[in-house]
Each structure stands twice: as structure tokens, then as C-alpha cells.
Write a protein that holds these residues in place. Sequence first.
Motif, PDB file in Angstrom:
ATOM      1  N   VAL A   3       0.778  -1.129   0.178  1.00  0.00           N
ATOM      2  CA  VAL A   3      -0.306   0.206  -0.270  1.00  0.00           C
ATOM      3  C   VAL A   3       1.155   1.426   0.438  1.00  0.00           C
ATOM      4  O   VAL A   3       1.681   1.397   0.840  1.00  0.00           O
ATOM      5  N   GLY A   4       0.624   1.875  -0.534  1.00  0.00           N
ATOM      6  CA  GLY A   4       1.781   3.009  -1.757  1.00  0.00           C
ATOM      7  C   GLY A   4       3.102   2.689  -1.602  1.00  0.00           C
ATOM      8  O   GLY A   4       4.109   1.500  -2.681  1.00  0.00           O
ATOM      9  N   CYS A   5       4.085   2.758  -0.572  1.00  0.00           N
ATOM     10  CA  CYS A   5       5.717   2.308  -0.282  1.00  0.00           C
ATOM     11  C   CYS A   5       6.077   1.226   0.953  1.00  0.00           C
ATOM     12  O   CYS A   5       6.747   0.814   1.008  1.00  0.00           O
ATOM     13  N   PHE A   6       4.457   0.485   1.367  1.00  0.00           N
ATOM     14  CA  PHE A   6       4.566   0.118   2.661  1.00  0.00           C
ATOM     15  C   PHE A   6       4.829  -1.369   2.264  1.00  0.00           C
ATOM     16  O   PHE A   6       3.652  -1.419   1.626  1.00  0.00           O
ATOM     17  N   ILE A   7       5.161  -2.268   2.572  1.00  0.00           N
ATOM     18  CA  ILE A   7       4.622  -3.723   2.331  1.00  0.00           C
ATOM     19  C   ILE A   7       3.618  -4.165   3.993  1.00  0.00           C
ATOM     20  O   ILE A   7       4.510  -3.602   5.244  1.00  0.00           O
ATOM     21  N   LEU A   8       3.309  -4.262   4.118  1.00  0.00           N
ATOM     22  CA  LEU A   8       2.111  -4.995   4.568  1.00  0.00           C
ATOM     23  C   LEU A   8       1.799  -6.566   5.112  1.00  0.00           C
ATOM     24  O   LEU A   8       2.343  -7.092   6.335  1.00  0.00           O
ATOM     25  N   PHE A   9       1.433  -7.442   3.692  1.00  0.00           N
ATOM     26  CA  PHE A   9       1.779  -8.450   4.110  1.00  0.00           C
ATOM     27  C   PHE A   9       3.254  -9.459   3.312  1.00  0.00           C
ATOM     28  O   PHE A   9       3.023  -8.567   2.326  1.00  0.00           O
ATOM     29  N   ALA A  10       3.303 -10.576   4.315  1.00  0.00           N
ATOM     30  CA  ALA A  10       4.492 -11.142   2.932  1.00  0.00           C
ATOM     31  C   ALA A  10       4.165 -12.393   3.117  1.00  0.00           C
ATOM     32  O   ALA A  10       3.464 -13.301   3.492  1.00  0.00           O
ATOM     33  N   ALA A  11       4.525 -13.032   1.890  1.00  0.00           N
ATOM     34  CA  ALA A  11       4.661 -14.879   1.818  1.00  0.00           C
ATOM     35  C   ALA A  11       6.247 -15.262   3.109  1.00  0.00           C
ATOM     36  O   ALA A  11       5.980 -15.576   3.510  1.00  0.00           O
ATOM     37  N   ASP A  12       7.003 -14.951   1.980  1.00  0.00           N
ATOM     38  CA  ASP A  12       7.996 -16.004   2.409  1.00  0.00           C
ATOM     39  C   ASP A  12       9.247 -15.177   4.163  1.00  0.00           C
ATOM     40  O   ASP A  12       9.639 -15.772   5.302  1.00  0.00           O
ATOM     41  N   VAL A  13       8.989 -13.981   3.921  1.00  0.00           N
ATOM     42  CA  VAL A  13       9.009 -12.820   4.750  1.00  0.00           C
ATOM     43  C   VAL A  13       8.565 -12.982   5.954  1.00  0.00           C
ATOM     44  O   VAL A  13       9.009 -13.472   6.963  1.00  0.00           O
ATOM     45  N   LEU A  14       6.937 -12.890   5.782  1.00  0.00           N
ATOM     46  CA  LEU A  14       6.313 -13.410   7.047  1.00  0.00           C
ATOM     47  C   LEU A  14       6.271 -14.553   7.454  1.00  0.00           C
ATOM     48  O   LEU A  14       6.124 -14.705   9.044  1.00  0.00           O
ATOM     49  N   TYR A  15       6.631 -15.541   6.589  1.00  0.00           N
ATOM     50  CA  TYR A  15       7.235 -16.998   6.811  1.00  0.00           C
ATOM     51  C   TYR A  15       8.217 -17.362   8.067  1.00  0.00           C
ATOM     52  O   TYR A  15       7.897 -17.417   9.273  1.00  0.00           O
TER      53      TYR A  15
END
Length: 362
Positions: free
Chosen positions: A79-91
Motif C-alpha cells: 500500500v503506497g510504498c509500505f509492505i503490509l503482508f508477505a509470503a516468505d518474509v512473513l513465514y
Amino acid sequence: MKATLDTHSFEPCNMLPGQRYRCYQLRSSSGLRPTPAQATAVSWILKDGMQHVGKVICSNWGARMDSEPKRWRLLGLHVGCFILFAADVLYDIGIGLEVLSPLCPHLFLEVAGLGNFAKGIAVVAARATRLPIYSSFAKEGNLSDLFAKGEAFSTLFTVIGIGVGIQLASTICASMQGKLVAGPLLSIIHLYSVSEEMRATPINTLNPRRTAMVVDDFLKAGVVSSPSDLRYRENLLFNLQLKEDTGNVKVGKAMHKTIKPSRLLELKQVFHEEKFLLNLGNKGVDMVLEQDASGEDALRGWLVAAYAAQVVSSSRHELSASVMHEAYHKMNGVFPIFLKELQNKGWHTDRFLDGTGSRFAL
């Protein structure tokens, strides 16, 4: 001294029914009070259940994963330049929270549950993006064969990873200090490997970002880039704005937010046979697609916006109906050759994946 019950101070017949139901109340409330073993079981069920909650929430973003499978696999929703959710990063974050949960026993359920919640989102995102990534390698309907071989490789290296993990658990990671050192290092290796894998993967479906890059190369160099040409040029980290040279086209806004009713008839006269509408917005051109618009329709609209931007920048004119007419006729002259070259390069022009973009129906 023997205790006696003074029956003259109350009426036993009137009190007995109330006391009977009071006994039922106490008995039922005692039955609902969990034992320590039951409380522990419920805590573990809640902790594991958070992973399923994450899976259900992530299932609402399937259309966005189709549009940007590589970014969702690595980083996730922007959203904009921000990362909210992730796949590998969040795992990896979820695994880290599980490792750290024994350090705070009074918050074990919260920390471990949050870790499982993160892993649930990551698992769905990874599985959902696997199919479009495999599809980009399919040539003659051999998607099942590709999927089977990919899963075989994944299983093989998972088994190897389990063996390495067992060895580390008995040596370096035997203590919490060792886990805190080895965990981040392994996570860095994991994320770097996935990022290189995603950068090397060509995606042959059209979305707003890849369409802008293809049109930009066509206008500047007169060449049509293939999916392999664009794979290393896609920015997977930042949600950068689209190119101004291609009209700075924005797709996905609702029609009532993009086009005023008084201007709708004028635009329909300009693009009366098309499945798109273009309108000058605050910071570019807003393109609204019909419900059944394909990738070819999006490409046509993008070329019109790009040619109109060239006319405006060269002649200092405003984006008027006459400018749109000129750009539209110019697009019609080059589009058949442009489309044929795109298809020869392996692009799928039968659909346009704009995520959760809003479309209209007339």
C-alpha cells in the motif's frame, strides 16, 4: 454441642425449590471451570487455530496474487510504498516468533499464536502464487508435469533441510543463544535465494506494471520486449509509480470516482467501439475497463494514453477530445503489428490481471 436447625425462622417448603436450582447452578458452573490439563489443551488449540485464521484472511487477496505473483511470493501486499503482508518474509517472521515464545512464558499463547497467524498467511500466499509461476513455464499444456516436478524438487530439498536442521539442533542450536545467531543467518539465505528465484522467473501475463514496461519499450526503442527481457527489470521491493512516458496510466478506480456523468457521453463517443474509457486525472490518465475487457483492450487503451501524452508534451496542448482522437487513430495504425509481435514473444493477451481493480458494465 449438637447443632440444631431452627425451622421456625423460615419455611422449608418455600425454600427447597430455590435451593435445588441453586445446587444445579453451582454444579453446572463447576463443570464449566476447566482443569489445568483442559486449559493447556485449549491454549494449544487456540495457538494452532490462529494459523487457520490467517489462511482464511489471506484467501481474500487471490486476485492480487494473480496480478503480482512474484511480489506476493517474496514480499506481499503493498500500500503506497509500505509492505503490509508477505509470503516468505512473513513465514520467517512467524518461525522467529515461535522460537522466541519460550523466552516469555507469560505471553506464550499470544506470541506463538501470532507466529502461527503469520505462517498461515504465508502458506496460502506461497501456494496461491505457485500456480501462476509454474504456468509461465508451460509450453504445450504440460502444467501438471511441471507442477509434479516442481513439487518433487521441493520435497527433496525439504528432506535435506530437515536433516541439516536435526544436525544443527544437536550442535549450534542446542542453546537459545545458538538459535538467535543461526536463525537470522538462515533466514537471510532463504530470502536471498527466493528473491533470486523470483527475479529469474518470467511472467507472461499482462498486469499494469508489465504493460507499462512493454509499451514504454515499444515507444522508445520500437521493440517488443519478451517476458524474459522484463524479468530482471521488475522491481519487487518498492511500489514505484508508473512511467510518465506511457501516459502514467492508472487502472482500477471505480467509474464514479474517475469520470463525471457529464463527461461520460463524450468519452463514449470517442471510444464508442472500445471496452475502455480514458480520462485525465490529477496525476495521469485514469483507465476504466469493461467487465469482459481482455489484455488486448488494455493494451489499446494504454497505447492511446501514451500517444496522447506524447502529443501533450510536444505541443503543450491540453488533453482534449481532439488529442484523444489523434492518439486513437495513431494507435489503430500500429496495433495489429504490435499485438502480433507480443503474441510471438509469448505474452498472453487474452486477459488483463489488474488485481482487485473495479470494472464497469454498460
